[in-house]
Design an enzyme around this catalytic site. Structure first.
Site, PDB file in Angstrom:
ATOM      1  N   LYS A  42     -20.818   1.584 -43.999  1.00  0.00           N
ATOM      2  CA  LYS A  42     -21.660   0.474 -44.648  1.00  0.00           C
ATOM      3  C   LYS A  42     -21.279  -0.854 -44.825  1.00  0.00           C
ATOM      4  O   LYS A  42     -21.431  -1.806 -45.461  1.00  0.00           O
ATOM      5  CB  LYS A  42     -21.768   1.143 -46.039  1.00  0.00           C
ATOM      6  N   HIS A  97     -16.182   4.107 -36.345  1.00  0.00           N
ATOM      7  CA  HIS A  97     -15.388   4.069 -37.545  1.00  0.00           C
ATOM      8  C   HIS A  97     -14.134   4.507 -37.733  1.00  0.00           C
ATOM      9  O   HIS A  97     -13.379   4.575 -38.757  1.00  0.00           O
ATOM     10  CB  HIS A  97     -16.223   4.784 -38.657  1.00  0.00           C
ATOM     11  N   SER A 127     -23.557   0.246 -51.546  1.00  0.00           N
ATOM     12  CA  SER A 127     -24.247   0.613 -50.329  1.00  0.00           C
ATOM     13  C   SER A 127     -23.701   1.991 -49.912  1.00  0.00           C
ATOM     14  O   SER A 127     -24.898   2.744 -49.719  1.00  0.00           O
ATOM     15  CB  SER A 127     -23.840  -0.252 -49.207  1.00  0.00           C
TER      16      SER A 127
END
Ligand code: A3P
Length: 275
Positions: A42, A97, A127
């Protein structure tokens, strides 16, 4: 159970598996001209997935019109990598990530370059809260109040924001890594693109930078089915609850945090960043 644990990180089973993680760790080989965007979820991942191939290919829009965003720039740790890896044009654009310490040996011995994108954690939390509502492969976020605790305690996919940021802050990568923020990209996208293209050794004209900037604007991406995630079936991402490209602004946290929540959130984040 929607998640499994991998070296202390919660990963969604829908998108990740032991097999995909083993493939990434043991069989995937980095190349010297790979460009990898690294983000905590995000923080602008999908934005970078739109940007990177265009910077690398000098602004050729063909891939944007024909290949979905997530296949243009696959997540290294996800199941999908194996499916698309052989079709990726060189130089390859990749995204992950993963924290620094979980990158495989092939990454450390390569000359692959990294662009680390950081976003204000308060906006990341907001988010993420909406994303947890729409993504059916993630746990229901509960109330905002409950979700703040989950986020701070790292009971969300990829664990704590502070761990991620800290892991990539002091690396041995030297000039193989550059840092940029989501906020910088919002404030002046052409300037951010110039920094990225210089870092990647691409000598792009102002005209090409403008062209890429316009095609990577929130509005253009929202209008493009290859980028806005509406191709993903509703059973995975329920667009009635929230959009993937939701607001794309800085400071939406002000509409969500009470002053008490803000004080608590900030004190936990600051303490952990300093530790
Ligand atoms: P919001 O939920 O605050 O709108 P990620 O791709 O890492 O999952 O991050 C998603 C966030 O990046 C969402 O934030 C999304 O709207 C925002 N984003 C994606 N593309 C963007 C763009 N072109 N401009 C600004 N924000 C963008």
């Amino acid at each position: 159970e929607l998640y499994f644990m991998h070296h202390g990180l919660m990963l969604p089973k829908e998108t990740h598996s032991q097999e995909s993680l083993t493939y990434f760790a043991q069989q995937f080989t980095f190349k010297g001209d790979d460009a990898i965007a690294v983000t905590y979820p995000k923080s602008g991942t999908v934005w970078m997935q739109e940007i990177l191939p265009l910077v690398l290919n000098g602004g050729d829009l063909t891939p944007i019109q024909t290949i979905p965003n997530w296949d243009r720039v696959p997540w290294l740790e996800e199941k999908r990598l194996k499916v698309v890896v052989d079709q990726l044009p060189s130089p390859r654009a990749l995204v992950t990530h993963f924290p620094y310490e979980l990158m495989p040996q092939s990454f450390f011995s390569s000359k692959a370059k990294v662009i680390y994108v950081m976003r204000n954690p308060k906006d990341v939390a907001v988010s993420s809260y909406y994303f947890h509502q729409m993504a059916t492969f993630l746990e229901d976020p509960g109330t905002w109040e409950e979700f703040i605790d989950k986020f701070l305690e790292g009971r969300v996919m990829f664990g704590k924001w502070t761990n991620h940021v800290k892991s990539w802050r002091h690396t041995e990568l030297g000039d193989r890594i550059m840092y940029i923020t989501y906020e910088q990209m919002i404030q002046d996208l052409p300037a951010a693109l110039r920094l990225m293209s210089d870092f990647l050794g691409k000598n792009l004209s102002d005209e090409v930078i403008e062209k890429i900037s316009s095609h990577c604007s929130f509005k253009s991406m929202q209008a493009n089915i290859m980028s806005n995630f509406t191709l993903v079936p509703k059973i995975y991402m329920n667009s009635d609850k929230s959009q993937f490209l939701r607001k794309g602004v800085v400071g939406d946290w002000k509409n969500h945090f009470s002053s008490k929540q803000l004080a608590h959130f900030s004190s936990v984040i600051y303490k952990e960043l300093e530790a």
